[in-house]
Each structure stands twice: as structure tokens, then as C-alpha cells.
Design a protein around this motif. Structure first.
Motif, PDB file in Angstrom:
ATOM      1  N   ASN A   1      60.225  45.469 -21.712  1.00  0.00           N
ATOM      2  CA  ASN A   1      59.819  44.357 -20.851  1.00  0.00           C
ATOM      3  C   ASN A   1      59.369  43.149 -21.656  1.00  0.00           C
ATOM      4  OD1 ASN A   1      60.370  45.826 -18.510  1.00  0.00           O
ATOM      5  ND2 ASN A   1      58.277  46.602 -18.330  1.00  0.00           N
ATOM      6  N   GLY A   2      60.117  42.855 -22.704  1.00  0.00           N
ATOM      7  CA  GLY A   2      59.848  41.680 -23.518  1.00  0.00           C
ATOM      8  C   GLY A   2      58.784  41.841 -24.582  1.00  0.00           C
ATOM      9  N   LYS A   3      58.145  43.016 -24.647  1.00  0.00           N
ATOM     10  CA  LYS A   3      57.075  43.241 -25.620  1.00  0.00           C
ATOM     11  C   LYS A   3      57.529  44.261 -26.660  1.00  0.00           C
ATOM     12  CE  LYS A   3      52.182  44.489 -26.023  1.00  0.00           C
ATOM     13  NZ  LYS A   3      50.967  44.919 -25.285  1.00  0.00           N
ATOM     14  N   GLN A   4      57.251  43.967 -27.942  1.00  0.00           N
ATOM     15  CA  GLN A   4      57.628  44.870 -29.020  1.00  0.00           C
ATOM     16  C   GLN A   4      56.574  45.962 -29.139  1.00  0.00           C
ATOM     17  OE1 GLN A   4      60.595  43.922 -30.737  1.00  0.00           O
ATOM     18  NE2 GLN A   4      60.616  46.047 -31.416  1.00  0.00           N
ATOM     19  N   LEU A   5      56.866  47.144 -28.581  1.00  0.00           N
ATOM     20  CA  LEU A   5      55.904  48.241 -28.610  1.00  0.00           C
ATOM     21  C   LEU A   5      55.964  49.009 -29.932  1.00  0.00           C
ATOM     22  CD1 LEU A   5      56.299  49.747 -25.012  1.00  0.00           C
ATOM     23  CD2 LEU A   5      54.781  47.911 -25.801  1.00  0.00           C
ATOM     24  N   ILE A   6      57.166  49.174 -30.482  1.00  0.00           N
ATOM     25  CA  ILE A   6      57.370  49.848 -31.766  1.00  0.00           C
ATOM     26  C   ILE A   6      58.060  48.857 -32.688  1.00  0.00           C
ATOM     27  CG2 ILE A   6      58.337  51.870 -32.935  1.00  0.00           C
ATOM     28  CD1 ILE A   6      58.755  53.126 -30.171  1.00  0.00           C
ATOM     29  N   PRO A   7      57.646  48.728 -33.939  1.00  0.00           N
ATOM     30  CA  PRO A   7      58.359  47.821 -34.846  1.00  0.00           C
ATOM     31  C   PRO A   7      59.838  48.188 -34.919  1.00  0.00           C
ATOM     32  CG  PRO A   7      56.301  48.542 -35.834  1.00  0.00           C
ATOM     33  CD  PRO A   7      56.492  49.364 -34.592  1.00  0.00           C
ATOM     34  N   ALA A   8      60.692  47.182 -34.825  1.00  0.00           N
ATOM     35  CA  ALA A   8      62.136  47.440 -34.911  1.00  0.00           C
ATOM     36  C   ALA A   8      62.487  48.105 -36.228  1.00  0.00           C
ATOM     37  CB  ALA A   8      62.905  46.130 -34.756  1.00  0.00           C
ATOM     38  N   SER A   9      61.748  47.792 -37.274  1.00  0.00           N
ATOM     39  CA  SER A   9      62.007  48.397 -38.580  1.00  0.00           C
ATOM     40  C   SER A   9      61.738  49.900 -38.563  1.00  0.00           C
ATOM     41  CB  SER A   9      61.148  47.728 -39.655  1.00  0.00           C
ATOM     42  OG  SER A   9      59.761  47.847 -39.340  1.00  0.00           O
ATOM     43  N   TRP A  10      60.765  50.334 -37.759  1.00  0.00           N
ATOM     44  CA  TRP A  10      60.475  51.767 -37.667  1.00  0.00           C
ATOM     45  C   TRP A  10      61.582  52.491 -36.897  1.00  0.00           C
ATOM     46  CZ3 TRP A  10      57.648  54.959 -40.294  1.00  0.00           C
ATOM     47  CH2 TRP A  10      57.469  56.271 -39.814  1.00  0.00           C
ATOM     48  N   VAL A  11      62.087  51.868 -35.841  1.00  0.00           N
ATOM     49  CA  VAL A  11      63.202  52.457 -35.109  1.00  0.00           C
ATOM     50  C   VAL A  11      64.408  52.597 -36.031  1.00  0.00           C
ATOM     51  CG1 VAL A  11      64.816  52.131 -33.195  1.00  0.00           C
ATOM     52  CG2 VAL A  11      62.390  51.566 -32.895  1.00  0.00           C
ATOM     53  N   GLU A  12      64.677  51.563 -36.823  1.00  0.00           N
ATOM     54  CA  GLU A  12      65.801  51.620 -37.759  1.00  0.00           C
ATOM     55  C   GLU A  12      65.599  52.723 -38.792  1.00  0.00           C
ATOM     56  OE1 GLU A  12      68.162  48.784 -41.000  1.00  0.00           O
ATOM     57  OE2 GLU A  12      66.518  47.968 -39.802  1.00  0.00           O
ATOM     58  N   ALA A  13      64.398  52.815 -39.334  1.00  0.00           N
ATOM     59  CA  ALA A  13      64.115  53.848 -40.337  1.00  0.00           C
ATOM     60  C   ALA A  13      64.189  55.244 -39.733  1.00  0.00           C
ATOM     61  CB  ALA A  13      62.732  53.608 -40.952  1.00  0.00           C
ATOM     62  N   SER A  14      63.775  55.371 -38.490  1.00  0.00           N
ATOM     63  CA  SER A  14      63.758  56.681 -37.836  1.00  0.00           C
ATOM     64  C   SER A  14      65.146  57.184 -37.519  1.00  0.00           C
ATOM     65  CB  SER A  14      62.938  56.610 -36.538  1.00  0.00           C
ATOM     66  OG  SER A  14      61.609  56.228 -36.794  1.00  0.00           O
ATOM     67  N   SER A  15      66.067  56.277 -37.258  1.00  0.00           N
ATOM     68  CA  SER A  15      67.368  56.664 -36.718  1.00  0.00           C
ATOM     69  C   SER A  15      68.465  56.785 -37.764  1.00  0.00           C
ATOM     70  CB  SER A  15      67.804  55.659 -35.647  1.00  0.00           C
ATOM     71  OG  SER A  15      67.873  54.343 -36.183  1.00  0.00           O
ATOM     72  N   LYS A  16      68.164  56.522 -39.015  1.00  0.00           N
ATOM     73  CA  LYS A  16      69.180  56.711 -40.053  1.00  0.00           C
ATOM     74  C   LYS A  16      68.975  58.061 -40.739  1.00  0.00           C
ATOM     75  CE  LYS A  16      66.821  54.330 -43.882  1.00  0.00           C
ATOM     76  NZ  LYS A  16      66.907  53.190 -44.822  1.00  0.00           N
ATOM     77  N   SER A  17      70.001  58.540 -41.421  1.00  0.00           N
ATOM     78  CA  SER A  17      69.938  59.866 -42.032  1.00  0.00           C
ATOM     79  C   SER A  17      69.429  59.794 -43.464  1.00  0.00           C
ATOM     80  CB  SER A  17      71.320  60.518 -42.025  1.00  0.00           C
ATOM     81  OG  SER A  17      71.261  61.789 -42.651  1.00  0.00           O
ATOM     82  N   TYR A  18      68.628  60.799 -43.826  1.00  0.00           N
ATOM     83  CA  TYR A  18      68.099  60.916 -45.182  1.00  0.00           C
ATOM     84  C   TYR A  18      68.649  62.149 -45.896  1.00  0.00           C
ATOM     85  CZ  TYR A  18      64.876  57.367 -43.554  1.00  0.00           C
ATOM     86  OH  TYR A  18      64.343  56.203 -43.055  1.00  0.00           O
ATOM     87  N   TRP A  19      69.628  62.819 -45.262  1.00  0.00           N
ATOM     88  CA  TRP A  19      70.163  64.030 -45.890  1.00  0.00           C
ATOM     89  C   TRP A  19      71.625  64.197 -45.501  1.00  0.00           C
ATOM     90  CZ3 TRP A  19      68.107  66.778 -49.657  1.00  0.00           C
ATOM     91  CH2 TRP A  19      68.679  68.012 -49.992  1.00  0.00           C
TER      92      TRP A  19
END
Length: 530
Positions: free
Chosen positions: A260-278
Motif C-alpha cells: 500500500n505504498g509503504k516499504q515494509l521490508i527493504p527491497a535489498s533484503w527481499v533481493e538477498a533472500s530470494s537468490k541462491s547461495y548454493w
């Protein structure tokens, strides 16, 4: 022994790993879609969002015809719910056990705590628990960082088992055989440590910490989460929310943390969370499927799995899914009890995705009406039998005295009338009752019960408060079958009662055991009609 550990012991006992891990018309008036905590998300027709109603109908048909025990599904495109269904007796307002889908909520709490300056992903794990450290700290334990907990690259050869008076101490006392970052092991205890770090640094449990930051803005109400002996949310398992809440949480991540127009989670954290590390060479839980066909070989992020089609997902045992496909602007939330979870994902890939287009589709009122009819008619498959037996009048109301048994049940009584069976199990400390409708699901008249207070206790499963629905049938003139559906949990239970004159046998079967074609750990009960 804790609830988490007894549950794992039960799952291990019947041969499962810990990772893998609707409303019928008669219930519509009792459970309206406008129930509190549901219908918070905007709705749209599928065609308006570039999705074919026929594709959704095919998806529902395939799910309903499969042997998978589906409980619910919600499909979102462009931020709108375009398809949703609950297999009765499951319904929109009920919470549902998430198992390891809980991990993604813990990851969210970690990201928010980091954003607020409480700690960083580079902090050493030993920093947070100086009072719990072993006398000798190995170099590998000393090198373990928060990021290794997030990516399950802690260096353990096998995941520590959460046990003892203090779970964090158990974790820290467990040998770390490899250098952190060099060996992937699916590790629920690592997620607990993340939850413990959130609590240690913020003074709040993960659930308390998430509530004003995420749950309230998303209108996620009534969530509950099991805790350790220290009162810390278990992190890796134990959270219960509604299907719409899974969809909302997934949509938040699809929106890169904005709501709803408000950044609740940093976009950088979503990006870091959703990429693979293995880079997985094989399925970490076994199996021989090639990588291109196996969603468990696509990679692992910060407590999210990568999927085929350039997506990622939150994922819980028995098939609790929050599927996020940025390229398609699509979210799919699913709850079920399944031992074929790849099949569930393949339904989405093979049936739903081909029905998507980038632009709007022409309205199709006939296809939409067919889809709505399918959604409203969903119900859990049931072993068909007869709604009556000549024996019913003979046994109804008679107390059946049981021989001594390890469950502590002393006697049972079946009161059968008006197309309903009320089962009463008599214990020294009181009676337990449930209702069963013949040919229809009937809710317990005593409302919510504790899971372990079902008519006969189920070992190793979480003791949570839940509504329970029951259905009855006569498999033959002398055999009564009763099915229990605790609708805010994943697993179910059943009782088969065989009458032979005054002699009675009662056989219990948990759904997990039934699916594995194994013997239920509870004894067969025998008794006589008094």
C-alpha cells in the motif's frame, strides 16, 4: 521432551524427513467468506488479469482428481485474487500449520531487525550467547555467522536436534565438522537460532516483533507460533496463519517489500533472500530426478527456496507453499497434506502457467461461472459407505468397556441419531467427545479442542488448539468408520470400529502412517459392550 522434538521423532519413526518438506454448500452459511481475517485482498476475474478461467478450472480439476489431500489454494495475479478454494471441512477463516514455511517469516524478522540496526549478517553467532558457549570453542563454531544460519551453510554434517533444557545451548554444543559456508545441510535448528537472536537483540519474540511491522499492515490476525522452553518462537516450524495470510506475505515479497505504498521490508533484503547461495548437484533430501525437473535443486536463499521459472517460494512439510513468480507477477498459496509435493508444483507449472498472458483476456462469463462452481464444490475425498446400519440402534448409547491399554482409555460410547454419531471416550480424568456427520462433515459441538485431546491422543504431533470436523460412514453392516479433521493443522486421524456380537475392536490410523502404508504406533483397542 518438547513438542517440536516429539513431532520430529514421530515423523522419523514413520520414515519421513523433516524438510519435505472449500467449503461445501452446507457450511457456507456457517463460515461466510467475509469472516474476520479473510477477504482482505482485492479480488478480480481471471481474464481481467490475463489468466484464463479455463486454465484455473483445469488446475482445480487436476488437484481435485489427484491423490493429494489438498486443503486450500489461492492464486493472485497483478495483486488480485483470481482463484481460491478450500476443500471442506477446511475453510477461509481457519489458520493452518505451516511447518517449515514458518522459516520465511523468521527470515523476514531477521531482515527487519538488521534494518533497525540490532545486528548484521556478518556477526558471529557466538557473539549473542556468551553464557551458553562450550568450554572449548572450535574454529568452525567461532567462524559461524548469521548469514550461515540464514543459508543453512552452518558447517554441520547433520543438523543439530533441538533438545534439552536450552535449545540454543544444544545447538552451540553440537560439533561443527566443516568450515561454515562449505557444506549445505537443511537445518531447522539454524532457524531457531535466528529466532533466538531476534529475541536476544530486540527483547521480543519473532511473532511479537513481526506483528506491528508486517502482520498488522497485512491484516494477518490471530497468528500463533509455538515456543521453546525459553519462550522463544521455534522459528523453523510451528507458525499458524490463514491461507490468505500466506498469499499476502508472498505478495509482499513479490512487491519487493512494499505494501500500500509503504516499504515494509527493504527491497535489498527481499533481493538477498530470494537468490541462491548454493549450487545443488543433487536433491538434498534424496531422489534421482534431473535438476531441470526438481524444484529442490534450484537453490536456497535466506530461508526461501528457489523454484523453476525464475521464482522462489516459502515451503513447509507436507506441501505448504507460498510460490512467488516475479516474471509472471503471480503468487500461489497452497496448503495440503502431501507426500508428492513436486507433483503439486508441477500442477502450477504445467497447467496454470500456460494459461497466462501479459495483457487482459476477453471476459468469459461461462468459463468464470464454471470456475466458481468448481471452487464452491470442493471437499475432502471420503471413503464412501452407508449412512446407516441395522446395528446402529443396538449399539447406540451402550458403554463399551475397553481392556487395559497404553492410551488410558477406559470405555467408549457411540450415540447415533439424526444422521449424526457422537463419540465419547471415557478417561479417568474426564470424557472427550467429538461429532461425526454421516456423509457430511460435522464440527465438534464443544468447539476448539487441543490436538492431543482428540478422542485418542496422537503421539508426536503438536498440541495446538483447533476446530475439529468429523465424518462417519458404515463400511459394512458391522464396521463403523470415523474420520477426524483438525482443520487448523495438517494431519488427520481415523477410527475403524468393528462389532462382533458383544465384542468390539477399535483400530486407529493417523494420516501420515496411512500414506506410508505403515502400522499406527497406537495399539488396537478391544472391549465388550456392557
Amino acid at each position: 521432551m518438547t513438542e517440536v522434538n516429539t513431532r520430529r521423532k514421530f515423523i522419523k519413526q514413520i520414515g519421513l524427513g523433516t524438510a519435505g518438506l472449500v467449503v461445501v454448500p452446507s457450511l457456507l452459511s456457517a463460515f461466510p467468506a467475509s469472516a474476520k481475517g479473510v477477504n482482505n485482498l482485492p479480488r478480480s476475474t481471471p481474464e481481467a488479469q490475463g489468466v484464463s478461467s479455463e486454465a484455473l478450472s483445469k488446475l482445480f480439476d487436476a488437484m481435485d482428481a489427484s491423490e493429494i489431500d489438498f486443503h486450500s489454494i489461492m492464486v493472485m495475479r497483478n495483486g488480485f485474487v483470481i482463484g481460491e478454494g478450500w476443500w471442506a471441512p477446511y475453510a477461509p477463516q481457519y489458520k493452518h500449520s505451516l511447518y517449515s514455511l514458518s522459516k520465511s517469516f523468521t527470515s523476514c524478522a531477521v531482515g527487519l531487525a538488521i534494518n533497525e540496526g540490532h545486528f548484521t549478517v556478518e556477526d558471529n553467532v557466538t557473539k549473542f550467547f556468551p553464557e551458553l558457549l562450550p568450554a572449548q570453542i572450535s574454529p568452525n563454531l567461532a567462524a559461524m555467522k548469521v548469514k550461515h544460519l540464514l543459508t543453512m551453510n552452518t558447517g554441520h554434517k547433520t543438523a543439530p536436534n533441538l533438545a534439552g533444557a536450552n535449545w540454543a545451548k544444544t545447538f552451540l554444543d553440537t560439533p561443527v565438522e566443516f568450515e561454515p559456508g562449505t557444506n549445505y545441510v537443511y537445518n531447522t535448528s539454524a532457524t531457531y537460532m535466528l529466532s533466538a537472536i531476534v529475541t536476544k537483540t530486540t527483547g521480543k519474540t519473532a511473532l511479537e516483533f513481526l506483528r506491528p511491522r508486517i502482520l498488522e499492515p497485512l491484516k494477518i490476525e490471530g497468528a500463533d507460533w509455538e515456543v521453546s522452553p525459553q519462550g522463544i518462537n521455534s522459528g523453523g516450524v510451528g507458525l499458524r496463519v490463514r491461507t490468505e495470510d500466506i498469499a499476502s506475505f508472498s505478495q509482499l515479497y513479490l512487491n519487493k517489500g512494499k505494501w500500500n505504498g509503504k516499504q515494509l521490508i527493504p527491497a535489498s533484503w527481499v533481493e538477498a533472500s530470494s537468490k541462491s547461495y548454493w549450487d545443488f548437484k543433487t536433491n538434498p533430501f534424496g531422489g534421482s530426478s534431473p535438476k531441470e525437473k526438481d524444484d529442490w535443486q534450484q537453490g536456497y536463499g535466506y530461508q526461501f527456496w528457489r523454484t523453476k521459472h525464475n521464482g522462489f517460494r516459502s515451503d513447509g512439510l507436507y506441501g505448504q507453499f507460498g510460490i512467488i513468480l516475479p516474471d509472471e507477477n503471480l503468487v500461489v498459496a497452497i496448503t495440503e497434506e502431501s507426500f508428492k509435493t513436486q507433483q503439486t508444483l508441477d500442477f502450477v507449472w504445467d497447467i496454470l502457467l500456460p494459461g497466462l498472458t501479459k495483457g487482459k483476456l476477453p471476459a468469459n462469463s461461462a468459463a468464470l461461472a464454471t470456475l466458481k462452481d468448481k471452487q464452491d464444490a470442493l471437499k475432502v475425498d471420503f471413503k464412501a459407505g452407508q449412512n446407516s446400519s441395522p446395528l446402529a440402534g443396538t449399539v447406540s448409547g451402550k458403554k463399551i468397556v475397553l481392556e487395559s491399554n497404553t492410551l488410558g482409555a477406559k470405555a467408549v460410547t457411540f450415540n447415533i441419531a439424526n444422521n449424526n454419531c457422537e463419540l465419547t471416550v471415557h478417561y479417568d480424568n474426564g470424557d472427550r467427545k467429538l461429532n461425526y456427520g454421516f456423509g457430511k462433515w460435522e464440527l465438534a459441538k464443544n468447539g476448539k479442542v487441543m490436538y492431543k485431546q482428540l478422542p485418542f491422543p496422537v503421539p508426536g504431533l503438536p498440541d495446538v488448539s483447533t476446530e475439529v470436523a468429523g465424518m462417519a460412514t458404515w463400511k459394512d453392516a458391522n464396521t463403523l468408520y470415523l474420520a477426524d479433521r483438525p482443520v487448523e493443522t495438517v494431519n488427520s486421524d481415523s477410527l475403524t470400529v468393528t462389532f462382533d456380537g458383544s465384542n468390539v475392536k477399535l483400530a486407529l490410523l493417523n494420516s501420515v502412517v496411512e500414506a506410508r502404508k505403515q502400522k499406527d504406533p497406537r495399539p488396537e483397542l478391544t472391549g465388550k459392550i456392557a
